[in-house]
Design an enzyme around this catalytic site. Structure first.
Site, PDB file in Angstrom:
ATOM      1  N   ASP A  17       0.847  -1.188   0.000  1.00 14.62           N
ATOM      2  CA  ASP A  17       0.000   0.000   0.000  1.00 14.62           C
ATOM      3  C   ASP A  17       0.889   1.246   0.000  1.00 14.62           C
ATOM      4  O   ASP A  17       2.082   1.179   0.292  1.00 14.62           O
ATOM      5  CB  ASP A  17      -0.896  -0.052   1.245  1.00 14.62           C
ATOM      6  CG  ASP A  17      -1.801   1.144   1.372  1.00 14.62           C
ATOM      7  OD1 ASP A  17      -2.485   1.469   0.386  1.00 14.62           O
ATOM      8  OD2 ASP A  17      -1.824   1.761   2.453  1.00 14.62           O
ATOM      9  N   ASP A  19      -0.329   5.225   0.820  1.00 11.83           N
ATOM     10  CA  ASP A  19      -0.612   6.216   1.860  1.00 11.83           C
ATOM     11  C   ASP A  19      -0.686   5.548   3.235  1.00 11.83           C
ATOM     12  O   ASP A  19      -1.463   4.614   3.433  1.00 11.83           O
ATOM     13  CB  ASP A  19      -1.941   6.922   1.573  1.00 11.83           C
ATOM     14  CG  ASP A  19      -1.929   7.668   0.257  1.00 11.83           C
ATOM     15  OD1 ASP A  19      -1.195   8.657   0.155  1.00 11.83           O
ATOM     16  OD2 ASP A  19      -2.648   7.246  -0.674  1.00 11.83           O
ATOM     17  N   ASP A 177      -1.677  -0.661   6.005  1.00 10.24           N
ATOM     18  CA  ASP A 177      -1.741   0.032   7.296  1.00 10.24           C
ATOM     19  C   ASP A 177      -3.137   0.020   7.898  1.00 10.24           C
ATOM     20  O   ASP A 177      -3.355   0.636   8.935  1.00 10.24           O
ATOM     21  CB  ASP A 177      -1.277   1.491   7.139  1.00 10.24           C
ATOM     22  CG  ASP A 177      -2.280   2.343   6.373  1.00 10.24           C
ATOM     23  OD1 ASP A 177      -2.834   1.862   5.362  1.00 10.24           O
ATOM     24  OD2 ASP A 177      -2.516   3.488   6.785  1.00 10.24           O
TER      25      ASP A 177
END
Length: 223
Positions: A17, A19, A177
């Protein structure tokens, strides 16, 4: 440290991922969103709200922002055009690569692990950000939220990314995240590791169903 529960097979490729996992982009979001709101003569939004809202794609972020400051999202089309213009202008300027990311990517690269960046950020913005932060060269593919018919947490982006890498999902690690990444990985049959420093919609990340947690990307141990 072991990256995965012992019951999981070794992984041979990884989806990472963007961001909140590789790059802290809250500053970019804050500048672009507040410039958009200013154009619409609406009040500004705070970073805490942004941190709790990012991760499900630009459309979701803009609609939630409009609802937060105006109570309705009936100006979405106008807001979308404004946001795209401002984000393109500031993309990467207020963003910082998290500690351990470059070292972790170098370790995976040297181990010969094929990588794809899989994010809900629009592909053009994701590619431009990776290039600006000198991370693009680590990835065979960059897939954004507009690359497929669905976004994470739907499993489709992971399944299609695994196809592009030529590795079965059970041997492709998802690194993210948030619960978005974990839910998508579970549905796709991929093992999943979450970083502890990201956004996760304001919820404690260690409460998410994942195979492990790391404090820095360079703690990943290639399978």
């Amino acid at each position: 440290m072991n990256s995965l529960h012992p019951n999981h097979p070794a992984w041979r490729a990884a989806l990472i991922d963007l961001d909140g996992t590789m790059v802290d982009t809250l500053g970019d979001f804050a500048v672009a969103l507040n410039a958009m709101l200013g154009e619409l003569a609406l009040p500004p939004i705070g970073r805490d709200f942004i941190a709790h809202t990012v991760g499900k794609g630009s459309e979701h972020l803009i609609r939630r922002t409009l609802m937060e400051v105006d109570g309705v999202d009936d100006r979405y089309e106008e807001a979308w055009a404004s946001y795209q213009r401002h984000y393109r202008r500031v993309n990467g300027e207020q963003a910082e690569v998290f500690p351990g990311v470059v070292e972790g990517l170098l370790r995976l690269q040297r181990a010969g692990v094929p990588l794809a960046c899989l994010t809900n950020k629009p592909t053009a913005f994701a590619q431009a950000l990776l290039e600006k932060k000198q991370l693009a060269g680590f990835f065979r593919h960059v897939f954004g939220g507009d690359a497929f018919a669905q976004k994470k947490p739907h499993p489709l982006p992971l399944l299609e990314s695994c196809k592009a890498l030529g590795v079965p999902p059970s041997q492709v690690l998802m690194v993210g995240d948030s619960a978005n990444d974990a839910q998508a990985a579970r549905a796709a049959g991929c093992p999943v590791i979450l970083v502890t420093y990201g956004y996760n919609h304001g919820e404690p990340v260690r409460e998410v169903d994942a195979d492990g947690f790391i404090d820095r990307l360079d703690q990943l141990v290639p399978g």
